[in-house]
Design a protein around this motif. Structure first.
Motif, PDB file in Angstrom:
ATOM      1  N   SER A 238       0.834  -1.211   0.000  1.00  0.00           N
ATOM      2  CA  SER A 238       0.000   0.000   0.000  1.00  0.00           C
ATOM      3  C   SER A 238       0.866   1.257   0.000  1.00  0.00           C
ATOM      4  CB  SER A 238      -0.918   0.029   1.230  1.00  0.00           C
ATOM      5  OG  SER A 238      -1.757  -1.089   1.217  1.00  0.00           O
ATOM      6  N   GLN A 239       1.941   1.236   0.787  1.00  0.00           N
ATOM      7  CA  GLN A 239       2.838   2.413   0.823  1.00  0.00           C
ATOM      8  C   GLN A 239       3.432   2.666  -0.569  1.00  0.00           C
ATOM      9  OE1 GLN A 239       5.723   1.242   3.745  1.00  0.00           O
ATOM     10  NE2 GLN A 239       4.270   1.457   5.448  1.00  0.00           N
ATOM     11  N   MET A 240       3.798   1.588  -1.250  1.00  0.00           N
ATOM     12  CA  MET A 240       4.396   1.762  -2.589  1.00  0.00           C
ATOM     13  C   MET A 240       3.349   2.271  -3.583  1.00  0.00           C
ATOM     14  SD  MET A 240       7.092  -1.393  -2.912  1.00  0.00           S
ATOM     15  CE  MET A 240       6.185  -2.714  -2.135  1.00  0.00           C
ATOM     16  N   ILE A 241       2.113   1.783  -3.463  1.00  0.00           N
ATOM     17  CA  ILE A 241       1.038   2.264  -4.351  1.00  0.00           C
ATOM     18  C   ILE A 241       0.822   3.758  -4.154  1.00  0.00           C
ATOM     19  CG2 ILE A 241      -1.481   2.178  -4.715  1.00  0.00           C
ATOM     20  CD1 ILE A 241      -0.145  -0.148  -6.086  1.00  0.00           C
ATOM     21  N   ILE A 242       0.784   4.206  -2.908  1.00  0.00           N
ATOM     22  CA  ILE A 242       0.556   5.634  -2.650  1.00  0.00           C
ATOM     23  C   ILE A 242       1.742   6.461  -3.170  1.00  0.00           C
ATOM     24  CG2 ILE A 242       0.199   7.380  -0.843  1.00  0.00           C
ATOM     25  CD1 ILE A 242      -2.236   5.480  -1.513  1.00  0.00           C
ATOM     26  N   ALA A 243       2.949   5.920  -3.045  1.00  0.00           N
ATOM     27  CA  ALA A 243       4.113   6.622  -3.622  1.00  0.00           C
ATOM     28  C   ALA A 243       3.946   6.758  -5.138  1.00  0.00           C
ATOM     29  CB  ALA A 243       5.393   5.873  -3.285  1.00  0.00           C
ATOM     30  N   PHE A 244       3.411   5.721  -5.768  1.00  0.00           N
ATOM     31  CA  PHE A 244       3.158   5.774  -7.215  1.00  0.00           C
ATOM     32  C   PHE A 244       2.132   6.865  -7.544  1.00  0.00           C
ATOM     33  CE2 PHE A 244       5.294   1.857  -8.651  1.00  0.00           C
ATOM     34  CZ  PHE A 244       5.601   2.220  -9.952  1.00  0.00           C
ATOM     35  N   VAL A 245       1.104   7.009  -6.702  1.00  0.00           N
ATOM     36  CA  VAL A 245       0.090   8.052  -6.951  1.00  0.00           C
ATOM     37  C   VAL A 245       0.775   9.420  -7.024  1.00  0.00           C
ATOM     38  CG1 VAL A 245      -1.958   9.228  -6.021  1.00  0.00           C
ATOM     39  CG2 VAL A 245      -1.764   6.735  -5.832  1.00  0.00           C
ATOM     40  N   HIS A 246       1.705   9.663  -6.123  1.00  0.00           N
ATOM     41  CA  HIS A 246       2.414  10.949  -6.103  1.00  0.00           C
ATOM     42  C   HIS A 246       3.322  11.082  -7.328  1.00  0.00           C
ATOM     43  CE1 HIS A 246       1.391  12.504  -2.008  1.00  0.00           C
ATOM     44  NE2 HIS A 246       0.858  11.292  -1.978  1.00  0.00           N
ATOM     45  N   THR A 247       4.015  10.002  -7.668  1.00  0.00           N
ATOM     46  CA  THR A 247       4.910  10.032  -8.829  1.00  0.00           C
ATOM     47  C   THR A 247       4.129  10.312 -10.111  1.00  0.00           C
ATOM     48  OG1 THR A 247       6.392   8.485  -7.746  1.00  0.00           O
ATOM     49  CG2 THR A 247       6.548   8.582 -10.131  1.00  0.00           C
ATOM     50  N   LEU A 248       2.972   9.687 -10.246  1.00  0.00           N
ATOM     51  CA  LEU A 248       2.161   9.860 -11.454  1.00  0.00           C
ATOM     52  C   LEU A 248       1.584  11.278 -11.543  1.00  0.00           C
ATOM     53  CD1 LEU A 248       0.413   6.365 -11.431  1.00  0.00           C
ATOM     54  CD2 LEU A 248       2.150   7.157 -13.059  1.00  0.00           C
ATOM     55  N   SER A 249       1.405  11.910 -10.402  1.00  0.00           N
ATOM     56  CA  SER A 249       0.935  13.294 -10.396  1.00  0.00           C
ATOM     57  C   SER A 249       1.971  14.191 -11.070  1.00  0.00           C
ATOM     58  CB  SER A 249       0.697  13.731  -8.940  1.00  0.00           C
ATOM     59  OG  SER A 249       0.447  15.090  -8.881  1.00  0.00           O
ATOM     60  N   ALA A 250       3.243  13.942 -10.773  1.00  0.00           N
ATOM     61  CA  ALA A 250       4.318  14.728 -11.394  1.00  0.00           C
ATOM     62  C   ALA A 250       4.339  14.494 -12.907  1.00  0.00           C
ATOM     63  CB  ALA A 250       5.657  14.331 -10.774  1.00  0.00           C
ATOM     64  N   GLN A 251       4.121  13.246 -13.325  1.00  0.00           N
ATOM     65  CA  GLN A 251       4.130  12.954 -14.764  1.00  0.00           C
ATOM     66  C   GLN A 251       2.969  13.664 -15.474  1.00  0.00           C
ATOM     67  OE1 GLN A 251       6.397  10.912 -16.941  1.00  0.00           O
ATOM     68  NE2 GLN A 251       5.246  12.459 -18.066  1.00  0.00           N
ATOM     69  N   ALA A 252       1.806  13.683 -14.840  1.00  0.00           N
ATOM     70  CA  ALA A 252       0.636  14.325 -15.461  1.00  0.00           C
ATOM     71  C   ALA A 252       0.900  15.808 -15.706  1.00  0.00           C
ATOM     72  CB  ALA A 252      -0.595  14.134 -14.570  1.00  0.00           C
ATOM     73  N   ALA A 253       1.526  16.465 -14.739  1.00  0.00           N
ATOM     74  CA  ALA A 253       1.816  17.900 -14.898  1.00  0.00           C
ATOM     75  C   ALA A 253       2.789  18.116 -16.063  1.00  0.00           C
ATOM     76  CB  ALA A 253       2.389  18.456 -13.595  1.00  0.00           C
ATOM     77  N   LEU A 254       3.790  17.259 -16.198  1.00  0.00           N
ATOM     78  CA  LEU A 254       4.750  17.377 -17.306  1.00  0.00           C
ATOM     79  C   LEU A 254       4.042  17.193 -18.651  1.00  0.00           C
ATOM     80  CD1 LEU A 254       7.762  15.260 -15.893  1.00  0.00           C
ATOM     81  CD2 LEU A 254       7.630  17.755 -16.079  1.00  0.00           C
ATOM     82  N   ASN A 255       3.118  16.246 -18.713  1.00  0.00           N
ATOM     83  CA  ASN A 255       2.397  15.982 -19.971  1.00  0.00           C
ATOM     84  C   ASN A 255       1.636  17.215 -20.448  1.00  0.00           C
ATOM     85  OD1 ASN A 255       1.553  12.650 -18.802  1.00  0.00           O
ATOM     86  ND2 ASN A 255       3.154  13.229 -20.251  1.00  0.00           N
ATOM     87  N   VAL A 256       0.961  17.877 -19.519  1.00  0.00           N
ATOM     88  CA  VAL A 256       0.150  19.042 -19.915  1.00  0.00           C
ATOM     89  C   VAL A 256       1.063  20.197 -20.334  1.00  0.00           C
ATOM     90  CG1 VAL A 256      -1.559  20.728 -19.117  1.00  0.00           C
ATOM     91  CG2 VAL A 256      -1.813  18.309 -18.515  1.00  0.00           C
ATOM     92  N   THR A 257       2.175  20.356 -19.640  1.00  0.00           N
ATOM     93  CA  THR A 257       3.153  21.384 -20.046  1.00  0.00           C
ATOM     94  C   THR A 257       3.643  21.116 -21.469  1.00  0.00           C
ATOM     95  OG1 THR A 257       3.860  21.637 -17.766  1.00  0.00           O
ATOM     96  CG2 THR A 257       5.385  22.422 -19.437  1.00  0.00           C
TER      97      THR A 257
END
Ligand SMILES: [Fe+2]
Ligand SMILES: [Fe+2]
Length: 327
Positions: A238-257
């Motif tokens: 579960s801890q690793m999944i939540i870390a992934f949620v945060h990591t994917l948030s950073a990727q989403a912002a880069l995509n829109v930029t």
């Protein structure tokens, strides 16, 4: 708040036998038979048809975004396909590290397990190179340097700091959804680029053995554990999944930029927030929550936990909470 959420159906896969009785020897034999050469799949002279989507539209359904025209939606599909490949490349980094550690544990006592795991590593390294080549070809069509998460080693070190059974459970999750994406959305899909489809097919062909190796190793490790230790596997996962949620948030912002740069679009603050949230939700739904609903993943958990459904539902809610918090 964006009401245009990515559509996601429950995985339909029924063709992966999770309760399999294949031995390491049998898995090596299949791996040898289906093995392919990288240059036979993709070279830097291969070509994509850029008039087509790469990933199926259903993975990132952009229909509701009226502020993007059809060519901008197509570009965004390509940007997201580029980072989708990178996310798998990045995940394979820790999966290789894990398989190397397991091979190290096994080769003295079980030569077949050692062979199966070393082939597993070699195939993952080849997959990483295949995805890198595909990303180079995608990039060649665009002026904007497409931005992706490149901290492979940091993420790999973080994941590998967890116990082997927990890392294996995360690997099982990711290797199941990789296959489910291919079978549920990519296979026989005439609407996407044929080379992109072929790449994901070749990946799937070798991944079919990986998931069975994961399960043999997971069962071996869990059989040696006390129930209290088994409980901790899900906590770490579960801890690793939540870390992934945060990591994917950073990727989403880069995509829109990148979309804004490539299309010279100056999105309003509101539309930008909406698109980042949509992208982040699509990643989390397709890569994380999709796994929680996978019948084989649910089955693996129900074999070791009497309250597996409660655990998965709680994690699902936590992922939703984190998505809301981050957007
Ligand atoms: Fe792979
Ligand atoms: Fe794999």
């Amino acid at each position: 708040m964006n009401n245009i959420e990515p559509v996601l159906t429950a995985p339909q896969v029924s063709s992966i036998a999770i309760k399999h009785d294949a031995s390491f020897e049998q898995l090596i034999n299949i791996s040898e038979k289906v093995n392919w050469r990288l240059d036979d799949v993709i070279t830097l002279n291969s070509v994509f048809d850029f008039s087509k989507n790469m990933l199926p539209q259903a993975f990132f359904p952009l229909d509701g975004f009226s502020f993007l025209d059809s060519s901008e939606k197509l570009i965004y599909n390509h940007i997201l396909s580029y980072s989708y490949l990178n996310i798998f490349e990045l995940s394979e980094e820790f999966i290789i590290g894990m398989a190397l550690e397991l091979a190290q544990d096994e080769f003295h006592s079980d030569r077949e397990a050692g062979r199966a795991l070393s082939r597993f590593c070699d195939e993952e390294l080849k997959h990483q190179e295949m995805f890198t080549r595909a990303r180079c070809l995608l990039q060649s069509n665009y002026q904007t340097p497409l931005q992706v998460l490149d901290n492979y080693k940091d993420i790999s070190d973080f994941i590998l700091s967890h116990s082997k059974p927990a890392t294996l459970l995360l690997t099982i999750h990711l290797e199941l959804i990789t296959q489910a994406h291919y079978l549920d959305g990519v296979k026989d899909n005439q609407g996407i680029d044929p080379l992109f489809c072929y790449i994901l097919k070749q990946h799937w062909i070798e991944e079919c053995q990986h998931i069975k190796i994961d399960i043999l190793e997971f069962n071996r490790l869990v059989a040696e554990m006390e129930q209290a230790q088994v409980e901790s596997i899900f906590e770490e996962y579960s801890q690793m999944i939540i870390a992934f949620v945060h990591t994917l948030s950073a990727q989403a912002a880069l995509n829109v930029t990148d979309l804004q740069a490539e299309t010279n679009q100056n999105l309003s603050a509101e539309n930008k927030i909406m698109l980042v949230r949509f992208t982040h939700s699509a990643y989390c739904n397709g890569l994380l929550k999709y796994g929680f609903k996978h019948p084989h993943f649910m089955r693996i958990l129900s074999d070791i936990y009497s309250d597996s459904t409660i655990k998965l539902n709680a994690l699902n809610r936590e992922v939703d909470y984190q998505i809301d918090k981050l957007n």
